[in-house]
Design a protein around this motif. Structure first.
Motif, PDB file in Angstrom:
ATOM      1  N   GLU A   1      45.669 -74.556 -20.100  1.00 48.52           N
ATOM      2  CA  GLU A   1      44.966 -74.070 -21.295  1.00 48.52           C
ATOM      3  C   GLU A   1      44.639 -75.228 -22.237  1.00 48.52           C
ATOM      4  OE1 GLU A   1      43.756 -71.212 -22.179  1.00 48.52           O
ATOM      5  OE2 GLU A   1      44.621 -69.815 -20.725  1.00 48.52           O
ATOM      6  N   ALA A   2      45.669 -76.066 -22.474  1.00 46.54           N
ATOM      7  CA  ALA A   2      45.472 -77.178 -23.411  1.00 46.54           C
ATOM      8  C   ALA A   2      44.455 -78.170 -22.871  1.00 46.54           C
ATOM      9  CB  ALA A   2      46.809 -77.877 -23.670  1.00 46.54           C
ATOM     10  N   SER A   3      44.539 -78.419 -21.565  1.00 51.50           N
ATOM     11  CA  SER A   3      43.676 -79.435 -20.970  1.00 51.50           C
ATOM     12  C   SER A   3      42.207 -78.999 -20.970  1.00 51.50           C
ATOM     13  CB  SER A   3      44.158 -79.738 -19.555  1.00 51.50           C
ATOM     14  OG  SER A   3      43.148 -80.345 -18.812  1.00 51.50           O
ATOM     15  N   VAL A   4      41.922 -77.729 -20.634  1.00 52.07           N
ATOM     16  CA  VAL A   4      40.511 -77.318 -20.606  1.00 52.07           C
ATOM     17  C   VAL A   4      39.929 -77.277 -22.024  1.00 52.07           C
ATOM     18  CG1 VAL A   4      40.730 -76.079 -18.430  1.00 52.07           C
ATOM     19  CG2 VAL A   4      40.918 -74.808 -20.578  1.00 52.07           C
ATOM     20  N   LYS A   5      40.779 -76.989 -22.993  1.00 54.32           N
ATOM     21  CA  LYS A   5      40.326 -77.034 -24.388  1.00 54.32           C
ATOM     22  C   LYS A   5      39.963 -78.476 -24.760  1.00 54.32           C
ATOM     23  CE  LYS A   5      41.828 -75.520 -29.017  1.00 54.32           C
ATOM     24  NZ  LYS A   5      41.759 -76.746 -29.810  1.00 54.32           N
ATOM     25  N   GLU A   6      40.848 -79.398 -24.385  1.00 55.50           N
ATOM     26  CA  GLU A   6      40.608 -80.809 -24.689  1.00 55.50           C
ATOM     27  C   GLU A   6      39.338 -81.305 -23.981  1.00 55.50           C
ATOM     28  OE1 GLU A   6      43.431 -83.644 -23.005  1.00 55.50           O
ATOM     29  OE2 GLU A   6      43.415 -84.766 -24.901  1.00 55.50           O
ATOM     30  N   GLN A   7      39.204 -80.940 -22.714  1.00 56.44           N
ATOM     31  CA  GLN A   7      38.027 -81.373 -21.949  1.00 56.44           C
ATOM     32  C   GLN A   7      36.740 -80.822 -22.568  1.00 56.44           C
ATOM     33  OE1 GLN A   7      38.288 -80.906 -17.559  1.00 56.44           O
ATOM     34  NE2 GLN A   7      40.433 -80.449 -17.850  1.00 56.44           N
ATOM     35  N   SER A   8      36.773 -79.539 -22.918  1.00 55.17           N
ATOM     36  CA  SER A   8      35.572 -78.911 -23.475  1.00 55.17           C
ATOM     37  C   SER A   8      35.178 -79.579 -24.788  1.00 55.17           C
ATOM     38  CB  SER A   8      35.810 -77.415 -23.709  1.00 55.17           C
ATOM     39  OG  SER A   8      36.185 -76.779 -22.514  1.00 55.17           O
ATOM     40  N   GLU A   9      36.179 -79.803 -25.630  1.00 55.29           N
ATOM     41  CA  GLU A   9      35.874 -80.394 -26.940  1.00 55.29           C
ATOM     42  C   GLU A   9      35.373 -81.825 -26.796  1.00 55.29           C
ATOM     43  OE1 GLU A   9      38.900 -77.553 -29.512  1.00 55.29           O
ATOM     44  OE2 GLU A   9      39.463 -79.640 -29.109  1.00 55.29           O
ATOM     45  N   LEU A  10      35.984 -82.570 -25.877  1.00 52.63           N
ATOM     46  CA  LEU A  10      35.519 -83.940 -25.636  1.00 52.63           C
ATOM     47  C   LEU A  10      34.081 -83.931 -25.156  1.00 52.63           C
ATOM     48  CD1 LEU A  10      38.471 -85.781 -23.869  1.00 52.63           C
ATOM     49  CD2 LEU A  10      37.153 -86.629 -25.827  1.00 52.63           C
ATOM     50  N   PHE A  11      33.779 -83.039 -24.235  1.00 50.70           N
ATOM     51  CA  PHE A  11      32.398 -82.972 -23.762  1.00 50.70           C
ATOM     52  C   PHE A  11      31.460 -82.606 -24.902  1.00 50.70           C
ATOM     53  CE2 PHE A  11      28.597 -80.820 -22.439  1.00 50.70           C
ATOM     54  CZ  PHE A  11      28.027 -81.799 -21.652  1.00 50.70           C
ATOM     55  N   GLY A  12      31.898 -81.692 -25.757  1.00 51.00           N
ATOM     56  CA  GLY A  12      31.073 -81.314 -26.905  1.00 51.00           C
ATOM     57  C   GLY A  12      30.695 -82.520 -27.746  1.00 51.00           C
ATOM     58  N   GLU A  13      31.664 -83.412 -27.954  1.00 47.93           N
ATOM     59  CA  GLU A  13      31.372 -84.627 -28.733  1.00 47.93           C
ATOM     60  C   GLU A  13      30.366 -85.519 -28.016  1.00 47.93           C
ATOM     61  OE1 GLU A  13      35.036 -86.652 -29.808  1.00 47.93           O
ATOM     62  OE2 GLU A  13      35.951 -84.720 -30.328  1.00 47.93           O
ATOM     63  N   ILE A  14      30.571 -85.676 -26.705  1.00 51.44           N
ATOM     64  CA  ILE A  14      29.648 -86.508 -25.922  1.00 51.44           C
ATOM     65  C   ILE A  14      28.241 -85.912 -25.962  1.00 51.44           C
ATOM     66  CG2 ILE A  14      29.047 -87.155 -23.546  1.00 51.44           C
ATOM     67  CD1 ILE A  14      32.112 -87.482 -23.058  1.00 51.44           C
ATOM     68  N   ALA A  15      28.144 -84.603 -25.781  1.00 50.96           N
ATOM     69  CA  ALA A  15      26.832 -83.934 -25.783  1.00 50.96           C
ATOM     70  C   ALA A  15      26.130 -84.172 -27.111  1.00 50.96           C
ATOM     71  CB  ALA A  15      27.006 -82.437 -25.516  1.00 50.96           C
ATOM     72  N   SER A  16      26.887 -84.041 -28.185  1.00 52.99           N
ATOM     73  CA  SER A  16      26.311 -84.240 -29.509  1.00 52.99           C
ATOM     74  C   SER A  16      25.813 -85.684 -29.671  1.00 52.99           C
ATOM     75  CB  SER A  16      27.375 -83.879 -30.550  1.00 52.99           C
ATOM     76  OG  SER A  16      26.970 -84.314 -31.812  1.00 52.99           O
ATOM     77  N   ASP A  17      26.635 -86.655 -29.200  1.00 50.90           N
ATOM     78  CA  ASP A  17      26.226 -88.064 -29.258  1.00 50.90           C
ATOM     79  C   ASP A  17      24.943 -88.321 -28.464  1.00 50.90           C
ATOM     80  OD1 ASP A  17      28.419 -88.618 -30.767  1.00 50.90           O
ATOM     81  OD2 ASP A  17      29.573 -89.587 -29.168  1.00 50.90           O
ATOM     82  N   CYS A  18      24.731 -87.529 -27.422  1.00 55.13           N
ATOM     83  CA  CYS A  18      23.563 -87.740 -26.559  1.00 55.13           C
ATOM     84  C   CYS A  18      22.369 -86.886 -26.987  1.00 55.13           C
ATOM     85  CB  CYS A  18      23.930 -87.438 -25.107  1.00 55.13           C
ATOM     86  SG  CYS A  18      25.120 -88.600 -24.414  1.00 55.13           S
ATOM     87  N   GLY A  19      22.459 -86.265 -28.146  1.00 56.10           N
ATOM     88  CA  GLY A  19      21.318 -85.499 -28.646  1.00 56.10           C
ATOM     89  C   GLY A  19      21.279 -84.062 -28.160  1.00 56.10           C
ATOM     90  N   GLY A  20      22.391 -83.574 -27.600  1.00 60.52           N
ATOM     91  CA  GLY A  20      22.439 -82.197 -27.104  1.00 60.52           C
ATOM     92  C   GLY A  20      22.289 -81.192 -28.238  1.00 60.52           C
TER      93      GLY A  20
END
Lengths: 469, 469
Positions: free
Chosen positions: B293-312
């Motif tokens: 549970e903790a890991s998928v939350k962390e992964q999702s949030e990290l990806f969210g940051e990357i997506a935002s940095d890439c103009g998502g």
């Protein structure tokens, strides 16, 4: 039994002489025939007899290699590729003579593709050199066979080591190879794409073929991101079986453990003596977890619960680099501490790999066998893969002891095969394990031989290795 | 160009007749010569011409297969193994006739080794059947090529699919195979050990060989623990390049993403129409994260940051199964929604796979090419691996359109090869891609042919596939 005497192979004196003359003309001072250099390029790592090549050529380019192969093919002269000399099963010996190709001068890292997580490099690159080179990229190459191995040699023997449980072996981490084939032509085994369904998997055929199908002249290999955090851990267990149960549960649970190493009680004792530690002298698991700070904490704590459920003793873990080095000191010093159990002897290593469900049974049977044989032989295992090594301490000057050790090693190979495993998890066949090929592979050996004959009909590529007569 | 006309191959009428008679005697009603059944056992999935076998035999055991091969070898009659018929490149066609071996009655799951994370099964097992069987064990087999494929067929074509980015392809997940070789002998390609350095890697040689080197009769494949938690996510991007940048950063960062799929704007539009969604009609990434549970939350949030940095654009993620199914609906319905763009047409799929650094460029060039050609062709990609499919909507009854589509598919293969990739990431060569083997592999094709000739000197194993004349 002298496994290094090739059956059905004969030395081609005239051809070797003529090939060496032609190579001398082509390579001048880069060809050497000095005895000590030749002996260094034969096998030197175990009790297998040293069989030096007739000459050593220091290559600097793929074209150099192609020229050597063309000359040797013309004169039917054997060719033995040489990385750094760390192989353990006689892969470098020249039982019917020939030319050793030394790759120490082909050690350039050609291109890091950071976006693709791969690197293109020459076969003489040493794995520590590669990781030094990569340091500022945030990437690393994880495969660590323990020795200062060359990447070309690691590919050729399908090497792995302590963190294969997470990152795979050379089988999974070689993307593509440039190879000089026995007829002198240069091929690329695959593109740089991460996956492909295009034709026969020549990459995997070359990986582990120990120079018997061609000479690797360039590698493209996978890189991985350096983990944000690394945790080290250690835990004693009352029995090897209890430790193995913890390993099985850890893997079933999906904890992405990066390393999970077993030391048996004798090895722990050796470590205490050598490294001045005060570990409980019981079977011991050492672990490493890679991930984010939160993830390695979670992994460590989960493993702690599993260890406790399996009867483990005091569990310690840390992410502090210095503390981690202390916890892992026993493993890092394992080789030297084992030697210390019986100064003046050499360590000869077995290499069984079995399905993990059979691991505890295999280690226990091995332990009984060691006791009956009267050998001194600690055990270290990459237990996440079911792979373990018995380090037999042998007095080189005692033929009777060598014989007993060889007989033990043979039983060890047969035990692994009987338990549904392999006689070699990561060292390769070379000369030392050829006698077990038929036992392990049955009729499949005939198709390996057919492939060898189709690709190298003159049998000039590292003859007398892998495929039994 | 009719790629299904074999060059240099001739039909052995007498041999086929005699083989069929002998097989009829041996198999009775399990051999069928009915026309419609034979046509179903030829290629039916794309515009490649249907070339039915002369007979179909329904096998029930390895010995059945060995008997067929022995009879066919005696009479030099071609053999084409048949799983369920989902291959896309004409792998099942019988260009010079022969016998189709139907594995639908060899669909037993023989043994689950939960401790070793592997399962032994027959080639006719369907992947959904396997996961149904495994449900109570906490284990699963992750490879999902989209179709209801048989495991034997998946191994034979080196299949993969949406979650190869995390779990690998059939290359990484086949541990060992039982194979009936062209001379009728039965071999096992490897032990059940997780790793091995013992001899040539016959397992990997057989995986992807599309029935041209032998007939797979049993597989031992890796299982994985069902993750404790699964998160699904979706994010639009202004351009394919921005989406690809997010993919590259995600992988470089070491986020162990389980699936990362790209839909281009046209595919998103198709999904909106077909599945009544209201997605922004921009390139879209769909993701899945596996872990605690903790890991998928962390992964999702990290990806969210990357997506935002890439103009998502707006990033959504969830671990709720129903919500997750909704987020992923666009991907699940992609095939049918694409068909909906132009009712009455068939979808023919290309299969480029390039280094991920070239992916955005390759997709953009592809998009321009589609526009120039005037085809309707949405794009779906397993972008974590650099693999993407163009689904060309073709009117089967329009020869001109088929010709334009074929020409486009050819340029698509060449584009991938030119960008350092492969013409087939997961569909295989079969008949459809043979013309690109030399372009992709150069002289390496000659060594593939040498292996084929060494192992199958009569060329009875699925002739006219993979290796060009």
């Amino acid at each position: 039994m002298d496994v290094t005497l090739p059956v059905g192979l004969t030395r081609n004196d005239d051809g070797i002489t003529r090939a060496c003359e032609a190579l001398q003309t082509r390579f001048g001072e880069r060809l050497s025939r000095g005895q000590s250099l030749r002996e260094q390029h034969g096998h030197t790592m175990t009790w297998l007899k040293n069989q030096p090549p007739d000459a050593v050529v220091f290559v600097q380019s793929t074209q150099d290699v192609a020229d050597i192969v063309a000359i040797c093919a013309e004169h039917r002269c054997p060719i033995i590729p040489f990385g750094i000399g760390s192989s353990l099963e006689g892969q470098l010996n020249a039982p019917i003579g020939g030319v050793s190709i030394d790759f120490s001068q082909m050690n350039q890292i050609l291109k890091v593709h950071a976006e693709d997580l791969d690197v293109v490099l020459q076969p003489g690159v040493i794995r520590t050199q590669l990781n030094e080179h990569l340091r500022d990229t945030g990437l690393f190459f994880p495969i660590d066979p323990g020795a200062e191995a060359s990447l070309g040699g690691m590919a050729a023997t399908r090497a792995s080591g302590t963190n294969a449980v997470r990152y795979g072996t050379m089988r999974e981490n070689v993307i593509s190879l440039e190879v000089v084939m026995p007829d002198g032509r240069i091929i690329r085994t695959a593109s740089r794409a991460k996956k492909s369904s295009s034709g026969y998997d020549l990459t995997r055929l070359m990986v582990g073929s120990e120079g018997t199908l061609g000479v690797i002249t360039e590698l493209t290999i996978r890189l991985h991101g350096i983990p944000e955090a690394v945790a080290g851990a250690i835990c004693p267990f009352p029995t090897v079986e209890a430790a193995c149960n913890a390993v099985i549960m850890t893997i079933q649970y999906g904890i992405p453990v990066a390393r999970i190493e077993l030391l048996d009680a004798l090895q722990v004792k050796a470590c205490n003596l050598y490294s001045k530690l005060d570990l409980v002298e019981e079977p011991m698991l050492l672990l490493e977890f890679h991930g984010s700070e939160a993830s390695v904490k979670e992994q460590s704590e989960l493993f702690g619960e599993i260890a406790s459920d399996c009867g483990g003793g005091e569990f310690k873990w840390t992410t502090d680099p210095d503390e981690r080095a202390k916890l892992w000191k026993a493993r890092h010093d394992a080789y030297w501490s084992a030697s210390g159990l019986r100064p003046g002897t050499q360590i000869f290593s077995t290499d069984s790999c079995v399905p993990i469900s059979r691991l505890a049974e295999c280690v226990e049977e091995t332990r009984l066998d060691i006791e009956e044989t009267g050998l001194i032989a600690p055990i270290v295992g990459h237990v996440g893969d079911g792979n373990f090594h018995v380090g037999v301490l042998v007095d080189d000057n005692d033929p009777d002891e060598i014989e007993r050790a060889e007989a033990f090693a043979g039983r060890q190979s047969e035990r692994a095969i009987r338990m549904g495993g392999t006689c070699t998890g990561e060292h390769g066949i070379g000369q030392g394990k050829m006698a077990y090929m038929r036992k392990e592979h049955g009729d499949a050996v005939d198709y390996m031989r057919a492939i060898k004959q189709a690709i190298d009909p003159q049998n000039i590529m590292n003859p007398g290795k892998i495929i039994p007569a």
